[in-house]
Scaffold this active site. Structure first.
Site, PDB file in Angstrom:
ATOM      1  N   CYS A   1     -20.999  -0.891   0.926  1.00 31.89           N
ATOM      2  CA  CYS A   1     -21.291  -1.636  -0.312  1.00 31.89           C
ATOM      3  C   CYS A   1     -22.670  -1.361  -0.899  1.00 31.89           C
ATOM      4  O   CYS A   1     -22.776  -0.920  -2.039  1.00 31.89           O
ATOM      5  CB  CYS A   1     -21.153  -3.130  -0.067  1.00 31.89           C
TER       6      CYS A   1
ATOM      7  N   GLY B   1     -35.474  -2.427   9.362  1.00 31.44           N
ATOM      8  CA  GLY B   1     -34.522  -1.493   9.964  1.00 31.44           C
ATOM      9  C   GLY B   1     -34.741  -0.079   9.450  1.00 31.44           C
ATOM     10  O   GLY B   1     -35.700   0.195   8.719  1.00 31.44           O
TER      11      GLY B   1
ATOM     12  N   LEU C   1     -34.219 -10.157   5.664  1.00 30.56           N
ATOM     13  CA  LEU C   1     -35.618  -9.721   5.762  1.00 30.56           C
ATOM     14  C   LEU C   1     -35.835  -9.065   7.112  1.00 30.56           C
ATOM     15  O   LEU C   1     -36.944  -9.070   7.631  1.00 30.56           O
ATOM     16  CB  LEU C   1     -36.557 -10.920   5.598  1.00 30.56           C
ATOM     17  N   HIS C   2     -34.750  -8.541   7.678  1.00 30.90           N
ATOM     18  CA  HIS C   2     -34.919  -7.897   8.983  1.00 30.90           C
ATOM     19  C   HIS C   2     -35.166  -6.401   8.778  1.00 30.90           C
ATOM     20  O   HIS C   2     -34.391  -5.713   8.132  1.00 30.90           O
ATOM     21  CB  HIS C   2     -33.685  -8.130   9.861  1.00 30.90           C
TER      22      HIS C   2
ATOM     23  N   LEU D   1     -17.743 -10.294   1.337  1.00 30.14           N
ATOM     24  CA  LEU D   1     -17.457 -10.228   2.772  1.00 30.14           C
ATOM     25  C   LEU D   1     -18.362  -9.230   3.472  1.00 30.14           C
ATOM     26  O   LEU D   1     -18.492  -8.103   3.012  1.00 30.14           O
ATOM     27  CB  LEU D   1     -16.002  -9.792   2.992  1.00 30.14           C
ATOM     28  N   ARG D   2     -18.960  -9.662   4.573  1.00 33.63           N
ATOM     29  CA  ARG D   2     -19.725  -8.713   5.391  1.00 33.63           C
ATOM     30  C   ARG D   2     -18.832  -8.185   6.491  1.00 33.63           C
ATOM     31  O   ARG D   2     -18.116  -8.968   7.136  1.00 33.63           O
ATOM     32  CB  ARG D   2     -20.923  -9.409   6.050  1.00 33.63           C
TER      33      ARG D   2
ATOM     34  N   ASP E   1       0.863  -1.183   0.000  1.00 27.90           N
ATOM     35  CA  ASP E   1       0.000   0.000   0.000  1.00 27.90           C
ATOM     36  C   ASP E   1       0.901   1.236   0.000  1.00 27.90           C
ATOM     37  O   ASP E   1       2.038   1.193   0.492  1.00 27.90           O
ATOM     38  CB  ASP E   1      -0.896  -0.001   1.248  1.00 27.90           C
TER      39      ASP E   1
END
Ligand code: UDX
Length: 440
Positions: free
Chosen positions: A263, A256, A253-254, A153-154, A30
């Site tokens: 993302c 919020g 399906l929650h 990736l979450r 980097d």
């Protein structure tokens, strides 16, 4: 196998550390020297459970090294992964590909052996083909195979998502590229992880289609939740029952206050723009983007209605400001829309977040940041849950009722059941469900 990872942002760092855990020799590079120095000392610049330990293991085993020198990173590499940022371009929502193309050019310039050049960054359909043109033009003397390997990736569970993915997607058009990618992901064979091989364009579109579809599920249930509120239905039961239909599936399906993060907002917008450019507008995803924007603002109307349309001089204690738990990431967090709107309406805000407060202070002003839940709720007219951190799941309601001016809990993540809230002295307002008051 030797791999060079260009970029130690979220995706590059997680992927690099996980490949190193597989026994691949990874050199991550980097331009940000401070970041590289910190990483060489085993200190990670982001909040991600388990990542620091994984980086330290990689450093100790010698499989993971960090450098700011591209040539060192490229030396003897079999594969080079591009994992630099693709932010939304100011003004038009297109993904900004300047970092990706610059990385491809620099890699091509500095290579002295054939490699597979893999794009991990999320890039619009057609980008891999342009990268191929760039490297072929720059280095006609060298065989550089181009591949696409999108990440799924979450944040908060990125390591688990990398180590136990539902599938791996590889866009590659040469046997050599397919073989190198197959080899890199070989440790996942034990879990029988499907690897879907496609051409470059398909792999790129899969990533956007997946995020577009998941965002659609969330926006859909959020709108259904409004209908539940207006009709007396219960959104939790609706989610559960429709989710039991295997064709629909239970996840995402929650209800919020609107999706956020690095993302979904960026990728849905970029997908809409790409489709428009290709003259095949994605009307559903366009509606999802608009619905999610409106969703965040409508949360403020909901709060205002609880105070009979006048929020002037009220104090609200906010629990959670990050876009989801287990991260300090504030990017596109619903709190960034909701909290300034509340302030505009005359609300004084106190807030507590287990990990996001330092980051949040860069974007939110005039908030009293507190050290814990109960300091944040002292003398407030209402408590507002915006992020479902575990430590908000077992609040001490007795203590809260003593320190708050009014026992009002507004929960935009539905983390409590109506039955348990009925046992407390609180008025409980959640999404798509009945109001709990002292009377019922
Ligand atoms: C997402 C994708 O899941 C991942 O595959 C992709 O690579 C990157 O984007 P992430 O942004 O880390 O991951 O978080 P995710 O758990 O997907 O949540 C995104 C947003 O949707 C959050 O604001 C979350 O609160 C919201 N959400 C998620 C809901 O409102 N309801 C749900 O049911 C699920």
């Amino acid at each position: 196998m030797r791999l060079a990872m260009i970029g130690v942002g979220y995706v590059g760092l997680v992927s690099g550390a996980c490949f190193a855990q597989f026994g691949v020799h990874v050199t991550a590079v980097d331009k940000d020297l401070q970041k590289i120095k910190d990483l060489q000392g085993g200190k990670i610049p982001i909040y991600e459970p388990g990542l620091e330990a994984l980086v330290q293991q990689g450093l100790q085993s010698g499989c993971l090294t960090f450098t700011d020198n591209l040539q060192d990173a490229l030396k003897d590499a079999d594969a080079v992964f591009i994992a630099v940022g693709t932010p939304s371009r100011r003004g038009d929502g297109h993904a900004d590909l300047s970092y990706v193309f610059a990385a491809a050019e620099e890699v091509a310039e500095n290579l002295s052996q054939p490699v597979v050049l893999v794009t991990k960054s999320t890039v619009p359909v057609g980008t891999g083909r342009r990268i191929l043109e760039i490297v072929e033009k720059k280095r006609p003397d060298l065989k550089i195979d181009v591949a696409s390997n999108p990440e799924f990736l979450r944040e908060g569970s990125a390591i688990e998502d990398f180590m136990r993915p539902d599938r791996v997607v590889v866009g590659a058009e040469t046997e050599n590229a397919r073989e190198v990618l197959r080899e890199l992901y070989r440790p996942l064979n034990l879990l029988e992880t499907p690897i879907v091989f496609t051409n470059l364009e398909t792999a790129e579109l899969i990533k956007y289609a997946a995020n577009g579809f998941l965002a659609t599920k969330i926006a859909f249930i959020n709108e259904i939740s409004d209908v539940c509120e207006a009709s007396g239905a219960d959104v939790q039961a609706v989610s559960k029952a429709i989710g039991l239909d295997k064709r629909i599936g239970a996840k995402f399906l929650h209800v919020g206050p609107g999706y956020g993060g690095s993302c979904f907002p960026k990728d849905t917008l970029a997908l809409v723009k790409t489709a428009q450019d290709l003259q095949c507008p994605l009307k559903i995803v366009e509606a999802v983007v608009a619905s999610n924007d409106a969703r965040k603002e409508s949360m403020v109307d909901k709060i205002e209605a609880l105070f009979n349309g006048d929020l002037t001089g009220k104090t609200i204690g906010v629990l959670g400001v990050t876009f989801k738990p287990n991260t300090d990431d504030m990017r596109e967090s619903p709190s960034l829309t909701i909290l300034p709107l509340l302030q505009k309406k005359g609300v004084h805000l106190k807030a507590y977040d287990p990990a996001g407060m330092t980051e949040a202070q860069k974007f939110l002003s005039e908030i009293s940041w507190e050290n814990n839940v109960y300091d944040a709720l002292k003398d407030v007219d209402a408590a507002l849950i915006l992020t479902e951190w575990n430590e908000f799941r077992a609040l001490d309601f007795e203590r809260m009722s003593q320190i708050m001016k009014t026992p009002l809990l507004i929960d935009f993540r539905n983390i409590y059941t109506l039955d348990e809230m009925k046992k407390t002295p609180f008025t409980y307002v959640s999404l798509g469900r009945a109001l709990v008051t002292e009377q019922n």
